[in-house]
Design an enzyme around this catalytic site. Sequence first.
Site, short mmCIF file in Angstrom:
data_model
loop_
_atom_site.label_atom_id
_atom_site.label_comp_id
_atom_site.label_asym_id
_atom_site.label_seq_id
_atom_site.Cartn_x
_atom_site.Cartn_y
_atom_site.Cartn_z
N ASP A 1 41.14 7.62 6.77
CA ASP A 1 41.40 8.60 7.83
C ASP A 1 41.48 7.75 9.10
OD1 ASP A 1 41.62 11.15 8.96
OD2 ASP A 1 39.48 11.23 9.42
N CYS B 1 45.06 12.22 12.53
CA CYS B 1 45.02 13.52 13.23
C CYS B 1 46.01 13.46 14.39
CB CYS B 1 43.61 13.87 13.67
SG CYS B 1 42.84 12.64 14.73
N1 SAM Z 1 36.92 10.25 8.90
C1 SAM Z 1 36.13 10.65 10.05
C2 SAM Z 1 35.63 12.07 9.83
O1 SAM Z 1 36.24 12.80 9.06
O2 SAM Z 1 34.60 12.44 10.40
C3 SAM Z 1 36.90 10.47 11.33
C4 SAM Z 1 37.41 9.06 11.51
S1 SAM Z 1 38.23 8.74 13.00
C5 SAM Z 1 39.74 9.57 12.81
C6 SAM Z 1 38.69 7.07 12.85
C7 SAM Z 1 37.56 6.07 12.82
O3 SAM Z 1 38.13 4.75 12.69
C8 SAM Z 1 36.67 6.02 14.05
O4 SAM Z 1 35.35 6.33 13.71
C9 SAM Z 1 36.80 4.58 14.56
O5 SAM Z 1 35.58 4.05 15.03
C10 SAM Z 1 37.28 3.84 13.33
N2 SAM Z 1 38.03 2.59 13.61
C11 SAM Z 1 38.50 2.13 14.80
N3 SAM Z 1 39.07 0.94 14.63
C12 SAM Z 1 38.98 0.61 13.34
C13 SAM Z 1 39.37 -0.51 12.56
N4 SAM Z 1 39.99 -1.54 13.09
N5 SAM Z 1 39.08 -0.50 11.25
C14 SAM Z 1 38.43 0.55 10.68
N6 SAM Z 1 38.05 1.63 11.37
C15 SAM Z 1 38.31 1.66 12.67
#
Ligand code: SAM
Length: 438
Positions: free
Chosen positions: A168, A221
């Site tokens: 996600d 999203c």
């Molecule tokens: N899946 C979660 C939920 O349903 O509650 C929401 C996730 S949110 C859309 C995306 C997430 O990716 C954030 O928590 C962010 O911190 C993380 N993120 C940011 N940069 C990233 C990276 N380089 N690799 C992996 N995750 C990362």
Amino acid sequence: MTLPKDFIEKYQRLLGNQAADFLATFEQEAVAAFRTNPLKKVQKDFSDPIANTLWGHFGKVSGKSIEHVTGLVYSQEPAAQMVAQVAAPQKGMKVLDLAAAPGGKTTHLLSYLDNTGILVSNEISKKRSKILVENVERFGATNVVVTNERPERLAKTFKDYFDLIVLDAPCSGEGMFRKDPDACQYWDKDYPAQCANLQKEVLQEAMKMLAPSGRLVYSTCTWSPEENEAVVVWLLESYPDLELLPIEKINGMVEGLDMPQVARMYPHLFEGEGQFVAHFQDKRSAPSQPQKVKSPRSNLTAEQRQLWQNFSKKYLRIDLSGLLQTFGNQLYCLPEGLPDLTGLKLARNGLHLGTFKKKRFEPSFALGLALTSDQVKQGVTLSPEDFKAYVSGNTVSISGDYQNGWYQVLAEGNGLGFAKLVNGTLKNYFPKGLRFNS
Ligand code: SAM
């Protein structure tokens, strides 16, 4: 809401005669919804179910309610509920949620796994990984490890390991503008392309961890084609063994742009916020032998093992399967079948069972949330008034013939940690950081 001019023009171009309806939704409120948690023994009847979902309901739940505090419900808007529903892991699978905080998809995946298999729930941000741990503990699953890692570091430990990976992805968040108008501020016309670069980097790491014949679910999203269909095209070109699986279009989902298999959710068609989901199958055949992993070892001293066994025999009706490990004086139970996690930053090393204190064992809050009342020999039930006193940090008087000792604290039948009863007074073991007044 004031939308960026470039955003308006982009979706007027992309949506044509539907653009006016789409843009009008930004003047309406975001759709509130939640899921119930099938891992909790005592369920409740909630109204207004979301069609074609197992656990979804429209409506708001208060963060101070018994349902929320015992983990019976998790707030999640309806479009976000479609991601883990597409992934729908089968019991026993090894699953990775690669960008997991605050935990909406993770808790949904745990509902499908039903305490079987393994979920590795990863969050790159330390601060957000703590919130993820809180939400996972409240949900009460026993088969989840929370890591706080960069995807490339995770990939070194989990090569070809997972049957199912959900990404996600971090994205431009256009679909969250209604819920979080501040998200608009970060948006400019180049932002989606920047996000797409990051998404491809993370997907490359995800692919290293996907077992042959595994499945991958990619979601964002946002509606921007750069981060959605264009990333899907790039992934299919880069990994010829992947194929797209068709997603059934329910509740107003629509096909992707020139891509019928994937699903888009727009608020003028689907009662929820914005979401995109793609579902991939790896066509390589599964190895005939399961992959061998170097398993972690239990590191308990004989005394610690004895203290845990004494507690378990006296208070529990079940034998928790899994590998027992200590970190300092904390005891954890790891799901079986994991590789050695040494070197990875762990935010939750499996189920936290409790703490060794001088010659005794004290059960954790998480254990009391994870066990059902029939898995514990003794419990005390809080009345709604007692619940308010307990969550604000007060002791509670318990009348009746109760011996001194540890009790599972129950509210509306579901666990809320353990607490010690001493001469009719239930001491307060509700974690200080979670206390609130209602
Ligand atoms: N899946 C979660 C939920 O349903 O509650 C929401 C996730 S949110 C859309 C995306 C997430 O990716 C954030 O928590 C962010 O911190 C993380 N993120 C940011 N940069 C990233 C990276 N380089 N690799 C992996 N995750 C990362």
